[in-house]
Structures are given as C-alpha cells and as structure tokens.
Design an enzyme around this catalytic site. Sequence first.
Site, PDB file in Angstrom:
ATOM      1  N   ASN A   1       0.863  -1.187   0.000  1.00  0.00           N
ATOM      2  CA  ASN A   1       0.000   0.000   0.000  1.00  0.00           C
ATOM      3  C   ASN A   1       0.901   1.238   0.000  1.00  0.00           C
ATOM      4  OD1 ASN A   1      -1.813   2.038   0.520  1.00  0.00           O
ATOM      5  ND2 ASN A   1      -2.275   1.384   2.619  1.00  0.00           N
TER       6      ASN A   1
ATOM      7  N   LYS B   1       0.079   4.268  -0.249  1.00  0.00           N
ATOM      8  CA  LYS B   1      -0.578   5.448   0.343  1.00  0.00           C
ATOM      9  C   LYS B   1      -0.364   6.663  -0.556  1.00  0.00           C
ATOM     10  CE  LYS B   1       0.086   3.365   4.819  1.00  0.00           C
ATOM     11  NZ  LYS B   1      -0.010   3.500   6.257  1.00  0.00           N
TER      12      LYS B   1
ATOM     13  N   HIS C   1      -9.373   0.604   4.950  1.00  0.00           N
ATOM     14  CA  HIS C   1      -8.102   0.843   5.648  1.00  0.00           C
ATOM     15  C   HIS C   1      -8.374   1.770   6.839  1.00  0.00           C
ATOM     16  CE1 HIS C   1      -4.061   2.270   6.498  1.00  0.00           C
ATOM     17  NE2 HIS C   1      -3.626   1.201   5.861  1.00  0.00           N
TER      18      HIS C   1
ATOM     19  N   GLU D   1      -6.923   4.242   7.954  1.00  0.00           N
ATOM     20  CA  GLU D   1      -6.807   5.683   7.673  1.00  0.00           C
ATOM     21  C   GLU D   1      -8.078   6.194   7.008  1.00  0.00           C
ATOM     22  OE1 GLU D   1      -3.057   5.458   5.594  1.00  0.00           O
ATOM     23  OE2 GLU D   1      -2.119   4.819   7.463  1.00  0.00           O
TER      24      GLU D   1
ATOM     25  N   GLU E   1      -5.214  -5.578  10.484  1.00  0.00           N
ATOM     26  CA  GLU E   1      -4.224  -4.534  10.712  1.00  0.00           C
ATOM     27  C   GLU E   1      -4.505  -3.849  12.048  1.00  0.00           C
ATOM     28  OE1 GLU E   1      -2.324  -3.073   6.883  1.00  0.00           O
ATOM     29  OE2 GLU E   1      -4.204  -1.987   7.033  1.00  0.00           O
TER      30      GLU E   1
ATOM     31  N   GLY F   1       2.372   1.934  10.757  1.00  0.00           N
ATOM     32  CA  GLY F   1       3.268   3.083  10.622  1.00  0.00           C
ATOM     33  C   GLY F   1       3.968   3.482  11.907  1.00  0.00           C
TER      34      GLY F   1
ATOM     35  N   SER G   1       3.533  -2.407  10.350  1.00  0.00           N
ATOM     36  CA  SER G   1       4.990  -2.394  10.541  1.00  0.00           C
ATOM     37  C   SER G   1       5.638  -3.734  10.205  1.00  0.00           C
ATOM     38  CB  SER G   1       5.351  -1.945  11.970  1.00  0.00           C
ATOM     39  OG  SER G   1       4.884  -0.628  12.188  1.00  0.00           O
TER      40      SER G   1
HETATM   41  C1  PEP Z   1      -0.702  -0.097   6.107  1.00  0.00           C
HETATM   42  O1  PEP Z   1      -0.850   1.103   5.979  1.00  0.00           O
HETATM   43  O2  PEP Z   1      -1.562  -0.877   5.642  1.00  0.00           O
HETATM   44  C2  PEP Z   1       0.466  -0.582   6.820  1.00  0.00           C
HETATM   45  C3  PEP Z   1       0.484  -1.824   7.195  1.00  0.00           C
HETATM   46  O3  PEP Z   1       1.483   0.325   7.036  1.00  0.00           O
HETATM   47  P1  PEP Z   1       2.925   0.028   7.671  1.00  0.00           P
HETATM   48  O4  PEP Z   1       3.445  -1.229   7.050  1.00  0.00           O
HETATM   49  O5  PEP Z   1       3.745   1.216   7.299  1.00  0.00           O
HETATM   50  O6  PEP Z   1       2.724  -0.113   9.135  1.00  0.00           O
END
Ligand code: PEP
Length: 249
Positions: free
Chosen positions: A9, A11, A94, A96, A166, A172, A212
């Site tokens: 992703n 973003k 997601h 966000e 997630e 992040g 992460s």
């Molecule tokens: C995400 O935004 O779906 C995500 C998993 O981000 P990150 O790997 O940066 O934590």
Amino acid sequence: MRQKIVAGNWKMNTDLDSGIALAKAVNDSASSKTTDAIMIIAPPSTHLSEIQKVLTDVKMSTQNCASEEKGAFTGEVSVDMIKSTGAEYVIIGHSERREYFNEDSATLAKKVDLCLSRSLRPIFCIGEVLSERESNEHFNVVFSQLSDGLFHLSEDELKNIVVAYEPVWAIGTGVTASSDQAQEMHAFIRLKIAENYGKEVADSISILYGGSCKPDNAKELFANQDVDGGLIGGASLKAEDFIQIVNAF
Ligand code: PEP
C-alpha cells in the site's frame, strides 16, 4: 491451498515518474521470487493506467473506491474507472479511511458490493486501536468490523474477499504485533468465518497481516498457520524491502 499474498500500500506517496520507476523495480524484483505468493501493489489512483503498462508479474490494486457507481461525486474514483485501468484488487476500509474520512461499516459494505459486481477483489481491512486492545475489546471490535462489512455476502461472493488484519496501533508506528498476537487474531477471524460460512470457505480465505511488517519480522509472522501474507505500507516503497518480505515465506 490458500493463496499467499503480499500487497504493498503506497498510500499518498510517489509522483507519476517515481511511481513508474518503483513499479518497474518491483516488477523486475519478481524474477527473484522464491515463493508462489502473489505480489500486488496499490499505487495512487492517478498512476494506475501508466503503471499497468510496466507490470508483468505483479498485480495492481487501488487504495479505495467510491461507494456510488457514478455521477455527481466530485473527486471520487468509481469501480468502473478502476476496472478500466486493469487493477484487480481494491483496498477497502483501511484504518486511515475509517479514521480520517469517517468511513463507516455501511459505506464499506456498499463498496465491497460494488467491487464484487465488477469482479474486483476487495482487500478488506479490519483492526482495533490500542485502547480497544488494552480494554480487552479487540475481539469484539474485529468481529463487528468483519461481520458488518462482509457477512451479508453469499458464500461465492465471500470467496473473492481477501481479509487484512491490521491492528491500528501497529500501522506506521514501528511496533509490530507479536507473532502470537497475529496468529491469535487470524485464527479468531477464520473461526468466525467458519461459524458463518463453514470450515471449507474459512480455510480458503487469505488473511493478511498488516502493521509495521518489515524484512526482519516478516518470516516470523508468515510462519503462522493462519497468516497468509501481508499488507505492507512503509516497506513497500523500497523494491528491495518488498521482495525480501515476499521471500520471507
Ligand atoms: C498499512 O498502511 O496498511 C500498513 C500496514 O502500514 P505500515 O506497514 O507502514 O505499518
């Protein structure tokens, strides 16, 4: 056998030129893939049609779609528009989008239906925030998101869904769920799917971990029985890191 999937992703990162360069690098790296995992990238929507031209071994997703089919919805990107770029997957729900754009379960369920009506496969994201885990509400929260977003689907429809667990506190932040925490929640999600659709369906659904996930922790996470891959944010912006995560299987 469930499909192993690693999806990146991107973003709101990369302009068109750097996005095409990254897509090419990811596509080239696929030649050193040591697993049968499907590689997916989710670039910004503005890049999709150009990026599709450089992909041969990597599939394409969007990060979102509109909840309406077409018409006066300024700024939105419809499922037909997405389909016409060659994308095959759509990330839906997601954290966000849920947090910053107030996307609720009813809206997300509509998006899921629209995607399926165009044979686009939703990557449906669910996950609790830290306070919900600390108050031991995480299973209830994840179950609500799962059932409100998906359990209106028929068995055949559900088989086209990819679920991404997630935990929001891990996205992040550099803090990853432990391997045990990931397995525990993935097994719970699969159990809930089995209770509603039967074991055979539950066993066929890929459940990805996101939060992460990096080259140095992917192996431990992917070794779990119910972890079928990853949804990768930050580490998907470097082709070398992304392919290392793919090869962690
Ligand atoms: C995400 O935004 O779906 C995500 C998993 O981000 P990150 O790997 O940066 O934590």
